[in-house]
Design a protein around this motif. Structure first.
Motif, mmCIF file in Angstrom:
data_model
loop_
_atom_site.group_PDB
_atom_site.id
_atom_site.type_symbol
_atom_site.label_atom_id
_atom_site.label_comp_id
_atom_site.label_asym_id
_atom_site.label_seq_id
_atom_site.Cartn_x
_atom_site.Cartn_y
_atom_site.Cartn_z
ATOM 1 N N GLU A 125 0.837 -1.202 0.000
ATOM 2 C CA GLU A 125 0.000 0.000 0.000
ATOM 3 C C GLU A 125 0.874 1.254 0.000
ATOM 4 O O GLU A 125 2.083 1.192 0.231
ATOM 5 N N ASP A 126 0.248 2.395 -0.240
ATOM 6 C CA ASP A 126 0.896 3.694 -0.068
ATOM 7 C C ASP A 126 -0.175 4.680 0.387
ATOM 8 O O ASP A 126 -1.356 4.347 0.425
ATOM 9 N N ALA A 127 0.248 5.881 0.738
ATOM 10 C CA ALA A 127 -0.720 6.839 1.294
ATOM 11 C C ALA A 127 -0.243 8.261 1.062
ATOM 12 O O ALA A 127 0.930 8.514 0.754
ATOM 13 N N ARG A 128 -1.190 9.174 1.229
ATOM 14 C CA ARG A 128 -0.912 10.607 1.112
ATOM 15 C C ARG A 128 -1.619 11.313 2.262
ATOM 16 O O ARG A 128 -2.812 11.102 2.481
ATOM 17 N N ILE A 129 -0.903 12.127 3.018
ATOM 18 C CA ILE A 129 -1.484 12.822 4.162
ATOM 19 C C ILE A 129 -1.121 14.297 4.124
ATOM 20 O O ILE A 129 -0.183 14.707 3.419
ATOM 21 N N PHE A 130 -1.867 15.097 4.907
ATOM 22 C CA PHE A 130 -1.582 16.522 5.057
ATOM 23 C C PHE A 130 -1.468 16.836 6.548
ATOM 24 O O PHE A 130 -2.284 16.389 7.349
ATOM 25 N N PHE A 131 -0.450 17.614 6.890
ATOM 26 C CA PHE A 131 -0.325 18.095 8.262
ATOM 27 C C PHE A 131 -1.090 19.403 8.413
ATOM 28 O O PHE A 131 -1.492 20.030 7.426
ATOM 29 N N GLN A 132 -1.266 19.844 9.691
ATOM 30 C CA GLN A 132 -2.100 21.015 9.956
ATOM 31 C C GLN A 132 -1.508 22.302 9.400
ATOM 32 O O GLN A 132 -2.223 23.286 9.218
ATOM 33 N N GLY A 134 -0.300 22.527 6.383
ATOM 34 C CA GLY A 134 -0.444 22.481 4.935
ATOM 35 C C GLY A 134 0.588 21.623 4.236
ATOM 36 O O GLY A 134 0.516 21.438 3.017
ATOM 37 N N THR A 135 1.556 21.085 4.977
ATOM 38 C CA THR A 135 2.578 20.222 4.385
ATOM 39 C C THR A 135 1.951 18.930 3.864
ATOM 40 O O THR A 135 1.162 18.290 4.558
ATOM 41 N N GLU A 136 2.325 18.556 2.640
ATOM 42 C CA GLU A 136 1.824 17.347 1.998
ATOM 43 C C GLU A 136 2.900 16.267 2.052
ATOM 44 O O GLU A 136 4.073 16.536 1.793
ATOM 45 N N VAL A 137 2.491 15.041 2.402
ATOM 46 C CA VAL A 137 3.445 13.942 2.531
ATOM 47 C C VAL A 137 2.907 12.708 1.817
ATOM 48 O O VAL A 137 1.777 12.289 2.056
ATOM 49 N N PHE A 138 3.744 12.139 0.935
ATOM 50 C CA PHE A 138 3.448 10.850 0.306
ATOM 51 C C PHE A 138 4.249 9.780 1.045
ATOM 52 O O PHE A 138 5.454 9.940 1.263
ATOM 53 N N LEU A 139 3.588 8.696 1.415
ATOM 54 C CA LEU A 139 4.229 7.634 2.177
ATOM 55 C C LEU A 139 4.255 6.353 1.357
ATOM 56 O O LEU A 139 3.218 5.888 0.886
ATOM 57 N N ASN A 140 5.460 5.793 1.205
ATOM 58 C CA ASN A 140 5.615 4.566 0.443
ATOM 59 C C ASN A 140 5.259 3.358 1.307
ATOM 60 O O ASN A 140 5.058 3.481 2.527
ATOM 61 N N GLU A 163 10.145 5.341 3.517
ATOM 62 C CA GLU A 163 10.356 6.308 2.431
ATOM 63 C C GLU A 163 9.169 7.245 2.341
ATOM 64 O O GLU A 163 8.012 6.819 2.398
ATOM 65 N N ALA A 164 9.465 8.544 2.173
ATOM 66 C CA ALA A 164 8.407 9.544 2.078
ATOM 67 C C ALA A 164 8.870 10.698 1.213
ATOM 68 O O ALA A 164 10.063 11.010 1.138
ATOM 69 N N TYR A 165 7.902 11.316 0.572
ATOM 70 C CA TYR A 165 8.159 12.515 -0.224
ATOM 71 C C TYR A 165 7.417 13.672 0.441
ATOM 72 O O TYR A 165 6.213 13.588 0.692
ATOM 73 N N PHE A 166 8.137 14.772 0.707
ATOM 74 C CA PHE A 166 7.582 15.893 1.447
ATOM 75 C C PHE A 166 7.461 17.130 0.556
ATOM 76 O O PHE A 166 8.432 17.532 -0.102
ATOM 77 N N ASN A 167 6.281 17.725 0.531
ATOM 78 C CA ASN A 167 6.065 19.077 -0.005
ATOM 79 C C ASN A 167 5.813 19.972 1.207
ATOM 80 O O ASN A 167 4.685 20.067 1.699
ATOM 81 N N VAL A 168 6.854 20.612 1.690
ATOM 82 C CA VAL A 168 6.770 21.334 2.962
ATOM 83 C C VAL A 168 6.219 22.741 2.771
ATOM 84 O O VAL A 168 6.709 23.508 1.928
ATOM 85 N N ALA A 169 5.183 23.078 3.545
ATOM 86 C CA ALA A 169 4.617 24.431 3.516
ATOM 87 C C ALA A 169 5.646 25.419 4.067
ATOM 88 O O ALA A 169 6.219 25.189 5.129
ATOM 89 N N PRO A 170 5.908 26.529 3.356
ATOM 90 C CA PRO A 170 6.918 27.494 3.829
ATOM 91 C C PRO A 170 6.545 28.115 5.165
ATOM 92 O O PRO A 170 5.391 28.463 5.401
ATOM 93 N N ASP A 171 7.517 28.229 6.035
ATOM 94 C CA ASP A 171 7.361 28.915 7.321
ATOM 95 C C ASP A 171 8.767 29.224 7.831
ATOM 96 O O ASP A 171 9.417 28.392 8.445
ATOM 97 N N LEU A 251 9.351 8.757 -8.346
ATOM 98 C CA LEU A 251 8.273 8.326 -9.239
ATOM 99 C C LEU A 251 7.343 7.321 -8.570
ATOM 100 O O LEU A 251 6.211 7.116 -9.020
ATOM 101 N N TRP A 252 7.793 6.690 -7.496
ATOM 102 C CA TRP A 252 6.960 5.712 -6.787
ATOM 103 C C TRP A 252 5.636 6.316 -6.330
ATOM 104 O O TRP A 252 4.617 5.617 -6.260
ATOM 105 N N ARG A 253 5.629 7.650 -6.042
ATOM 106 C CA ARG A 253 4.391 8.283 -5.570
ATOM 107 C C ARG A 253 3.374 8.429 -6.701
ATOM 108 O O ARG A 253 2.207 8.763 -6.441
#
Length: 326
Positions: A125-132, A134-140, A163-171, A251-253
């Motif tokens: 399985e894999d997953a995609r989550i969002f932190f409070q 706004g950061t987006e995380v793909f989980l392998n 393994e994870a891919y992070f799109n970090v919200a700027p702060d 590319l796994w995401r």
């Protein structure tokens, strides 16, 4: 006397303007001098009414009633305004602080101890989550991430095994830190991939956008977009590479399998996680081969057929097991 007696007389005789009447009523209700004057007038009129009720020089009952009602109303209005201003002066700052406190509390763990949540993505399985924030995380597959329910006031920290891919919200005031075993990746607003499975010999970080700093023990390694850091947990060696297509690593995401000159041992680990199967290497010499392949995620049997075209290694699929031989 602060208010002219002629104005007072006009008010009493009901020939004054609204502004004059308001001025006299305010003077009667808000000053000691005015209140004393009003008291003297009432005493004098009471005496005159007792001496000569028909003299015409005192207030009529209607005039007295109207004047008292007007004075009483102005006094009550003035008191209400004063109380309202005093209450507002106290409540507005309190409400502002309460609102600010609620906002900070909802965004951080500033007013309470840090409470952590943990999420595990099983094999297959894999997953995609969002932190409070706004950061987006793909989980392998086969990945565990531990994170606070509310980020801290100074830092945003998570703990990764997998393994994870992070799109970090700027702060800029709160760096985002990914801890993986005894390493950490610190960013402000960045897109990057972290491969840090506890059973793997290496930890790899690939930076797509922004800037980041990879830290292990007391050493820090700044990274630029398109670069990959690889840390060997056994030897302690850290290597920095420039990649021509850094986005291929993540590319796994997008459900794409990507191997580039990847040893069979690593291919097996990736496929085991993706398909939740077990490989059994019956011919150890098969591990000498490497694979280069980019393909949309296929059925396992189709993927094994693709691998068999690249090198002289055979894969036999039975149930949840794959047997490897030459």
């Amino acid at each position: 006397m602060s208010t002219n007696s002629k104005i007072i007389n006009r008010v009493i005789s009901e020939t004054a303007s609204k502004e004059e009447a308001k001025e006299v009523a305010g003077w009667f209700s808000s000053t000691i001098e005015g209140q004393q004057c009003l008291s003297d007038m009432l005493d004098r009129d009471a005496y005159l009414m007792d001496a000569d009720v028909d003299s015409g020089k005192s207030f009529t009952p209607l005039q007295s009633d109207l004047l008292f009602r007007r004075i009483d109303k102005d006094i009550r209005i003035k008191r209400l305004r004063t109380v309202t201003r005093n209450v507002a002066a106290v409540l507005v700052p309190i409400l502002f602080l309460l609102g600010l406190g609620y906002f900070i509390h909802s965004q951080t763990s500033f007013f309470q101890g840090t409470t952590y949540a943990e999420l595990y993505i099983p094999k297959g399985e894999d997953a995609r989550i969002f932190f409070q924030d706004g950061t987006e995380v793909f989980l392998n597959a086969d990945t565990k991430i531990r994170y606070p329910e509310h980020f801290g006031f100074r830092h945003r920290e998570v703990y990764l095994d997998g393994e994870a891919y992070f799109n970090v919200a700027p702060d800029r005031k709160r760096p985002f830190v990914v801890h993986a075993q005894n390493t950490s990746v610190e960013v402000l607003g960045t897109a990057f991939n972290v491969n840090a499975y506890s059973e793997s010999e290496t930890i790899q970080v690939v930076l797509d956008e922004g800037k980041t700093s990879f830290q292990v023990q007391q050493s820090k390694y700044p990274m630029s977009p398109g670069q990959q850091i690889e840390y060997n947990k056994t030897t302690g060696k850290t290597s920095l590479y420039n990649l021509s297509k850094p986005s291929n690593v993540s590319l796994w995401r997008k459900n794409v399998l990507y191997f580039y000159d990847t040893p069979l041992a690593e291919v097996i680990k990736t496929v085991e996680r993706k398909y939740n199967v077990h490989f059994h290497v019956q011919s150890p010499e098969a591990l000498n081969f490497s694979y280069t392949l980019t393909t949309k995620q296929l059925h396992l049997e189709d993927l094994l057929n693709e691998l068999q075209k690249i090198a002289p290694v055979k894969f036999q699929y039975k149930g949840d097991n794959v047997f490897v031989s030459i």
